[in-house]
Design an enzyme around this catalytic site. Structure first.
Site, mmCIF file in Angstrom:
data_model
loop_
_atom_site.group_PDB
_atom_site.id
_atom_site.type_symbol
_atom_site.label_atom_id
_atom_site.label_comp_id
_atom_site.label_asym_id
_atom_site.label_seq_id
_atom_site.Cartn_x
_atom_site.Cartn_y
_atom_site.Cartn_z
ATOM 1 N N LYS A 157 0.861 -1.183 0.000
ATOM 2 C CA LYS A 157 0.000 0.000 0.000
ATOM 3 C C LYS A 157 0.891 1.225 0.000
ATOM 4 C CE LYS A 157 -1.803 -1.093 4.064
ATOM 5 N NZ LYS A 157 -1.217 -2.398 4.354
ATOM 6 N N GLU A 158 0.660 2.153 -0.890
ATOM 7 C CA GLU A 158 1.407 3.406 -0.816
ATOM 8 C C GLU A 158 1.144 4.026 0.551
ATOM 9 O OE1 GLU A 158 0.836 6.000 -4.200
ATOM 10 O OE2 GLU A 158 1.095 4.319 -5.559
ATOM 11 N N LYS A 210 -4.632 -10.619 -7.890
ATOM 12 C CA LYS A 210 -4.341 -9.199 -7.648
ATOM 13 C C LYS A 210 -5.567 -8.333 -7.976
ATOM 14 C CE LYS A 210 -2.459 -5.302 -7.037
ATOM 15 N NZ LYS A 210 -2.177 -4.771 -5.716
ATOM 16 N N ASN A 214 -7.958 -5.995 -5.276
ATOM 17 C CA ASN A 214 -8.246 -4.566 -5.418
ATOM 18 C C ASN A 214 -9.730 -4.308 -5.686
ATOM 19 O OD1 ASN A 214 -5.741 -3.714 -4.826
ATOM 20 N ND2 ASN A 214 -5.160 -3.067 -6.879
ATOM 21 N N CYS A 266 -4.079 2.545 -8.464
ATOM 22 C CA CYS A 266 -4.482 1.132 -8.574
ATOM 23 C C CYS A 266 -5.987 0.896 -8.690
ATOM 24 C CB CYS A 266 -3.911 0.357 -7.394
ATOM 25 S SG CYS A 266 -2.118 0.235 -7.478
HETATM 26 P P1 NAD Z 1 5.240 3.987 -11.555
HETATM 27 O O1 NAD Z 1 4.561 4.693 -12.638
HETATM 28 O O2 NAD Z 1 5.460 4.645 -10.222
HETATM 29 O O3 NAD Z 1 6.664 3.460 -12.044
HETATM 30 C C1 NAD Z 1 6.878 2.791 -13.254
HETATM 31 C C2 NAD Z 1 8.321 3.030 -13.670
HETATM 32 O O4 NAD Z 1 8.619 2.193 -14.790
HETATM 33 C C3 NAD Z 1 8.617 4.461 -14.109
HETATM 34 O O5 NAD Z 1 9.712 4.978 -13.366
HETATM 35 C C4 NAD Z 1 8.962 4.319 -15.593
HETATM 36 O O6 NAD Z 1 9.925 5.263 -16.037
HETATM 37 C C5 NAD Z 1 9.520 2.898 -15.629
HETATM 38 N N1 NAD Z 1 9.573 2.272 -16.942
HETATM 39 C C6 NAD Z 1 8.679 2.338 -17.969
HETATM 40 N N2 NAD Z 1 9.116 1.617 -19.013
HETATM 41 C C7 NAD Z 1 10.292 1.074 -18.645
HETATM 42 C C8 NAD Z 1 11.226 0.216 -19.298
HETATM 43 N N3 NAD Z 1 11.034 -0.227 -20.549
HETATM 44 N N4 NAD Z 1 12.347 -0.142 -18.634
HETATM 45 C C9 NAD Z 1 12.571 0.289 -17.364
HETATM 46 N N5 NAD Z 1 11.723 1.089 -16.715
HETATM 47 C C10 NAD Z 1 10.595 1.487 -17.337
HETATM 48 O O7 NAD Z 1 4.404 2.632 -11.337
HETATM 49 P P2 NAD Z 1 4.067 1.876 -9.976
HETATM 50 O O8 NAD Z 1 3.052 2.640 -9.198
HETATM 51 O O9 NAD Z 1 5.326 1.447 -9.326
HETATM 52 O O10 NAD Z 1 3.316 0.590 -10.549
HETATM 53 C C11 NAD Z 1 4.013 -0.414 -11.272
HETATM 54 C C12 NAD Z 1 3.089 -1.618 -11.422
HETATM 55 O O11 NAD Z 1 2.794 -2.163 -10.121
HETATM 56 C C13 NAD Z 1 1.733 -1.298 -12.039
HETATM 57 O O12 NAD Z 1 1.304 -2.393 -12.810
HETATM 58 C C14 NAD Z 1 0.827 -1.127 -10.837
HETATM 59 O O13 NAD Z 1 -0.516 -1.400 -11.141
HETATM 60 C C15 NAD Z 1 1.389 -2.172 -9.896
HETATM 61 N N6 NAD Z 1 1.160 -1.898 -8.484
HETATM 62 C C16 NAD Z 1 1.269 -0.633 -7.986
HETATM 63 C C17 NAD Z 1 1.064 -0.396 -6.633
HETATM 64 C C18 NAD Z 1 1.154 0.997 -6.072
HETATM 65 O O14 NAD Z 1 0.720 1.186 -4.925
HETATM 66 N N7 NAD Z 1 1.674 1.980 -6.781
HETATM 67 C C19 NAD Z 1 0.774 -1.469 -5.767
HETATM 68 C C20 NAD Z 1 0.700 -2.741 -6.302
HETATM 69 C C21 NAD Z 1 0.894 -2.964 -7.655
#
Ligand code: NAD
Length: 449
Positions: A157-158, A210, A214, A266
């Site tokens: 969770k953020e 997942k 959610n 999310c």
């Molecule tokens: P984010 O947008 O914060 O980060 C994604 C990163 O990936 C960015 O820094 C971007 O520059 C990088 N990126 C894009 N293409 C790339 C590539 N080809 N090579 C290397 N890096 C690359 O995303 P996030 O919030 O961390 O979410 C990532 C995934 O996890 C999503 O599918 C999201 O649904 C899932 N998720 C997120 C959370 C959350 O709370 N944020 C929780 C669980 C799951």
């Protein structure tokens, strides 16, 4: 173990840091050069409690590296995580372009047998697409290298991400190959000492798990928002109702707070993506569609209450008014404003001709990036500064520091002495006794307006 993680966002950075903290050698890869340069200088791109010192300590101890060099990271990793974004496509389904781009990059540079772990939230069947994308590139290279694709969805969770990652309540591993399961168990063993948290399953079930998690949480929120709206119509106090149902262990206390709607990176996109998956497979997702529709309406609810209070006909009520807004992030303890309810509210206030004085403990920089400089928006340094010259207060994010304000001071400072509480932080009687008009979600004057 040697680990590579593609994507250094909320999930990739936190996961990489926690894996390094228990002794793994982690290389985080991102295509965002500025982000990688910043991390190498100790600049953490997101606000997440406890993260900064851990990143710095593990970077200094050479267990955690940041790079844009995908080839070297792939050579380094026995395990390669994909943790890039999966934003909604135009039709609401998950856009897999970033995930598949990483898969092709892995295929391009892979030299030894590797386990690829998908941590991004992706629709059922994505592991097969990742597998096919890697295989296609390997075939084009004319090489045969064994690899497996595992699903390991993330549940952090953020705002609590580091704690969630260090003490996960479950570690879902979707894999068909026992060797891959054993490797994942070894990787996560330091987080799995107290009792076994690994839940093994097939890949498709892991992918669906997942979304199911959610969607269930979003459903609870939309359900409570619907009940709050009914409470407003029938004159019942939703807070009393919440206490009355939360004590039933079958219902429980978690995620039954009504409010200004859910946001974040999310729930909105994942509910939509799951609904699209269902439709693509010939199932009409009536409940998921309703959960989303209720939330969309709820994001506009605070403004409806504001309009009711200021009703002067012809929608002129808020024109020329100044609103103090407490909280911009989609929830406390983060600077993330993706799909935040504050964005809808501010747009509506501006549309109605009002100005905003906003304060958020962490999201101001992000808000500045999103909204830019505008005459009808002032960012303030603290909560009380935001009240200066304001007519009304709107609470949008339930940061702890907003929980016990000085109501007498609020009444003295706010020209119209009115508070719109989008998170039900305050007691209607106490705040009205201080001489303020109080509107909550399903309580206060909202019941009688
Ligand atoms: P984010 O947008 O914060 O980060 C994604 C990163 O990936 C960015 O820094 C971007 O520059 C990088 N990126 C894009 N293409 C790339 C590539 N080809 N090579 C290397 N890096 C690359 O995303 P996030 O919030 O961390 O979410 C990532 C995934 O996890 C999503 O599918 C999201 O649904 C899932 N998720 C997120 C959370 C959350 O709370 N944020 C929780 C669980 C799951």
């Amino acid at each position: 173990m040697r680990v590579a993680i593609f994507g250094t966002g909320y999930v990739g950075l936190v996961t990489g840091t926690c894996l390094a903290d228990v002794g793994h050698q982690v290389v985080c890869v991102d295509i965002d050069q500025a982000k990688v340069d910043g991390l190498n200088r100790g600049v953490i791109p997101i606000y997440e409690p406890g993260l900064e010192p851990m990143v710095k300590a593990n970077h200094a101890a050479s267990r955690l590296a940041f790079t844009t060099d995908a080839a070297s990271a792939i050579t380094h990793g026995q395990v390669i995580f994909i943790a890039v974004g999966t934003p909604p496509d135009e039709d609401g389904s998950a856009d897999l372009q970033y995930v598949l781009a990483v898969a092709r990059t892995i295929g391009t540079h892979m030299a030894v047998p590797t386990v690829v772990v998908n941590k991004s939230t992706v629709p059922v069947g994505t592991a097969d697409k990742v597998r096919a994308a890697i295989a296609e590139v390997l075939a084009a290279r004319g090489v045969e290298i064994a690899f497996d694709v595992v699903s390991n969805p993330e549940f952090l969770k953020e705002g609590d991400a580091v704690a969630d990652c260090m003490r996960p309540d479950r570690i879902v591993v979707g894999a068909s190959n026992p060797d891959s399961v054993a490797l994942m168990r070894r990787l996560y063993a330091p987080f799995n000492r107290n009792h076994d948290r690994v839940v093994e399953m097939d890949v498709r079930s892991a992918e669906l798990t997942k979304y199911a998690a959610n969607a269930m949480l979003a459903t609870k929120i939309s359900f409570m928002n619907e009940i709050a709206n009914i409470a407003e119509k029938v004159g019942a106090d939703i807070e009393q109702v919440r206490q009355g149902i939360g004590s039933d262990p079958r219902i429980g206390w978690h995620f039954i707070y009504p409010g200004a709607g859910y946001g974040g990176s999310c729930f909105p996109k994942d509910v939509q993506a799951l609904a699209r998956t269902a439709q693509q497979h010939g199932h009409e997702p009536k409940l998921l569609n309703a959960v989303e529709a209720v939330n969309e309406a709820q994001k506009g609810h605070l403004y409806q209450l504001i309009q009711r209070h200021y009703d002067r006909g012809e929608d002129e009520g808020v024109r020329g008014k100044t609103f103090a807004v407490w909280g911009l992030a989609f929830k406390p303890n983060t600077d993330d404003m993706r799909e935040a309810s504050s964005r809808r509210l501010l747009a509506q206030l501006w549309e109605g001709g009002a100005s905003v004085r906003a304060y958020d403990p962490e999201a101001t920089d992000e808000a500045r990036r999103i909204f830019g400089e505008r005459d009808d928006l002032v960012f303030c340094d603290n909560a009380y500064d935001a009240l200066d010259g304001a007519d009304a207060l709107v609470v949008v994010t339930e940061w702890k520091q907003f929980r016990s304000p000085d109501f007498v001071r609020l009444r003295e400072v706010l020209n119209d002495a009115v508070v719109f509480d989008g998170r039900n932080l305050y007691d209607p009687q106490e705040i009205e006794a201080a001489g303020l008009a109080y509107y909550g979600i399903g309580r206060g004057r909202s019941l009688h307006a």
